[in-house]
Design a protein around this motif. Structure first.
Motif, PDB file in Angstrom:
ATOM      1  N   ASP A  32      33.955  37.157  51.028  1.00 55.55           N
ATOM      2  CA  ASP A  32      32.760  36.306  50.985  1.00 55.55           C
ATOM      3  C   ASP A  32      32.434  35.921  49.545  1.00 55.55           C
ATOM      4  O   ASP A  32      32.004  34.798  49.272  1.00 55.55           O
ATOM      5  N   ILE A  33      32.625  36.878  48.643  1.00 54.26           N
ATOM      6  CA  ILE A  33      32.298  36.688  47.227  1.00 54.26           C
ATOM      7  C   ILE A  33      33.521  37.079  46.403  1.00 54.26           C
ATOM      8  O   ILE A  33      34.119  38.138  46.622  1.00 54.26           O
ATOM      9  N   ILE A  34      33.889  36.226  45.455  1.00 42.90           N
ATOM     10  CA  ILE A  34      34.998  36.499  44.551  1.00 42.90           C
ATOM     11  C   ILE A  34      34.432  36.615  43.136  1.00 42.90           C
ATOM     12  O   ILE A  34      33.699  35.742  42.687  1.00 42.90           O
ATOM     13  N   ILE A  35      34.776  37.715  42.460  1.00 45.10           N
ATOM     14  CA  ILE A  35      34.303  37.925  41.091  1.00 45.10           C
ATOM     15  C   ILE A  35      35.491  37.909  40.138  1.00 45.10           C
ATOM     16  O   ILE A  35      36.452  38.676  40.307  1.00 45.10           O
ATOM     17  N   LEU A  36      35.421  37.047  39.160  1.00 46.01           N
ATOM     18  CA  LEU A  36      36.378  37.049  38.055  1.00 46.01           C
ATOM     19  C   LEU A  36      35.790  37.921  36.952  1.00 46.01           C
ATOM     20  O   LEU A  36      34.770  37.563  36.352  1.00 46.01           O
ATOM     21  N   PRO A  37      36.392  39.069  36.667  1.00 45.65           N
ATOM     22  CA  PRO A  37      35.799  40.027  35.722  1.00 45.65           C
ATOM     23  C   PRO A  37      36.184  39.713  34.281  1.00 45.65           C
ATOM     24  O   PRO A  37      36.856  38.720  33.984  1.00 45.65           O
TER      25      PRO A  37
END
Length: 500
Positions: free
Chosen positions: A299-304
């Protein structure tokens, strides 16, 4: 060197890496604080991509910031005077007393004549710390029996002897071979080094510790030092680890009934503790992946964050991850970026001075109308801010070497409230807010704030958030860890050693 209150320093060293030194050190920091002492952590040299900004705007390893928190004191560069941040497989940025001094290859760093100069800096930092705190709770690095590196040592037994520290060897029984690792480690020490070792701690024991009683006696006999306790493997205490993502987080995938969050697993991922609080949220299933299918399903993609943003972004293109993120964005999935991930979300990343990469420039994902230029000067600063013009005062910190500017109308995500004189480099705001499903920020720790997490999850769940804030949660974890160590270790014998 003795502390002013007469309590010797204590040091925790290991049979290898990832045996639990950082966590046990944090636990003893809390124990000494509970018992009325004024402890402070110390690690002479740390190699980690997980760092933190001190109140003075300098950089140290995140583990020492966590340990300082367990002590109830602000973190300081004297707690970690030398920090190495790997940029490639063969080179690292050297941070000395919180300030970057340049990138060095492994050969340049370990074989140069600067080791003695660094050791002098390390000893001076320790002395300053020991003059202010008692006891100094020291942590070693990796294994103490690496014979080919011992003559270059500035952080393990050489430092233990310099400080006169009562030293305890930690072994991880969960990985197997505990007898060989303990006996081999002790056998490879010099007589003076062995004299520093006051006991062995067996860590990560699964099952009934009574089954190890015979083994404990045998280990004491062959190593000729007492085993002061057996610490059980635990899953219900959450302490930020130094520089590792657990196998369980890597292997987890999509889970029905939860808000699924995929953190893109970068090769040079930095500050993975940005997601520590989010992992504990009962509404969330968070996992790390570099597989396009697993990432796209979330649902949510995080680019760290990344220590080498251009090279990591290039790998995402090659691995099909960028295409997967574009498909997810087109499907109205949420995409956010933190620090290096924020830079990746823009139109372009330029590195004209080759600060991080020999590649001069790379096209970004094009999700945000911003462009980044890498710079030699590093921004390190703690921050207080309002997220999306909200009323809550949130906290985070900056650690980055690039400047990002909007190419269209500025739409900042955060407004700083901690500096009314223009902020760092004249900035009063941070990040770019395209919409609730697409934004980027330079602020590490932004997801430690309930207001930010609730806003991030709002499109996907109506369940209420957690009642406890992150600071309260961490305080409870330090107390639980201290209680566990008191239960399973001979704390009285440790105090007797420190008072001798």
């Amino acid at each position: 060197m003795q502390n002013k209150e007469g309590l010797r320093s204590i040091m925790f060293v290991g049979t290898g890496s990832d045996v639990g030194k950082s966590v046990i050190t944090a636990g003893f920091c809390r124990i000494f604080r509970q018992d009325g002492y004024t402890p402070a952590p110390f690690k002479a040299q740390n190699m980690s991509l997980n760092s933190y900004a001190t109140p003075e705007g300098l950089e140290i390893g995140r583990a020492q910031a966590v340990q300082a928190e367990a002590c109830g004191i602000p973190c300081h560069t004297d707690m970690n005077p030398v920090l190495l941040k790997p940029t490639t497989d063969k080179s690292a940025q050297l941070v000395l007393h919180g300030k970057p001094t340049g990138n060095f290859s492994a050969a340049e760093y370990f074989l140069s004549g600067s080791r003695e100069a660094l050791f002098t800096e390390v000893k001076q930092a320790y002395r300053r710390l020991a003059a202010r705190h008692s006891p100094v709770v020291m942590e070693g690095a990796g294994s103490i029996s690496e014979l080919n590196l011992k003559h270059l040592d500035i952080t393990n037994m050489r430092m233990a002897m310099e400080a006169g520290a009562a030293t305890y060897l930690i072994a991880d029984i969960d990985r197997g071979g505990v007898f060989g690792s303990c006996y081999g480690t002790m056998a490879l020490l010099t007589a003076d080094e062995r004299d520093c070792i006051k006991g062995i701690i067996i860590n990560k024991f699964r099952g009934d510790a009574r089954l190890f009683e015979e083994g404990r006696t045998m280990l004491e006999k062959i190593c000729r030092v007492p085993v002061i306790g057996v610490v059980p493997f635990f899953r219900d205490i959450f302490i930020e680890e130094e520089d590792a993502i657990g196998r369980q987080q890597k292997s987890k995938g999509f889970l029905t009934g939860k808000v699924n969050i995929a953190v893109v697993l970068l090769h040079r991922l930095s500050n993975f503790t940005d997601f520590h609080y989010l992992e504990q949220d009962h509404r969330v299933n968070l996992y790390y992946s570099h597989e396009p299918r697993e990432i796209e399903k979330a649902d949510i993609i995080i680019l760290p964050g990344s220590k080498n943003t251009i090279e990591d972004l290039s790998a995402l293109y090659d691995g099909g991850v960028v295409a997967a993120i574009h498909r997810a964005h087109a499907s109205r999935k949420t995409i956010i970026g933190i620090c290096g991930g924020y830079q990746m979300m823009g139109l372009q990343i330029n590195d004209p001075e080759q600060v991080e990469s020999k590649t001069g420039a790379i096209a970004g994902l094009g999700l945000l109308p911003v462009s980044t230029t890498m710079q030699a000067n590093k921004t390190t600063r703690q921050r207080k801010f309002r997220f999306r013009n909200g009323t809550d005062i949130c906290e985070g910190y900056e650690i980055h070497m690039g400047e990002t500017n909007a190419l269209e109308k500025e739409c900042p995500l955060n407004r700083f409230v901690d500096d009314h004189n223009g902020g760092h480099n004249g900035r009063l705001a941070d990040g770019y807010f395209l919409n609730e499903r697409c934004w980027g920020t330079y602020l590490h720790g932004i997801l430690d704030n309930p207001a930010v997490v609730d806003a991030l999850l709002a499109p996907y769940t109506s369940l209420p958030g957690k009642a406890k804030d992150h600071r309260q949660f961490k305080e409870e974890q330090y107390d639980k860890l201290a209680a566990l160590l008191r239960q399973h270790l001979d704390i009285q014998s440790i105090y007797q050693t420190l008072q001798s």
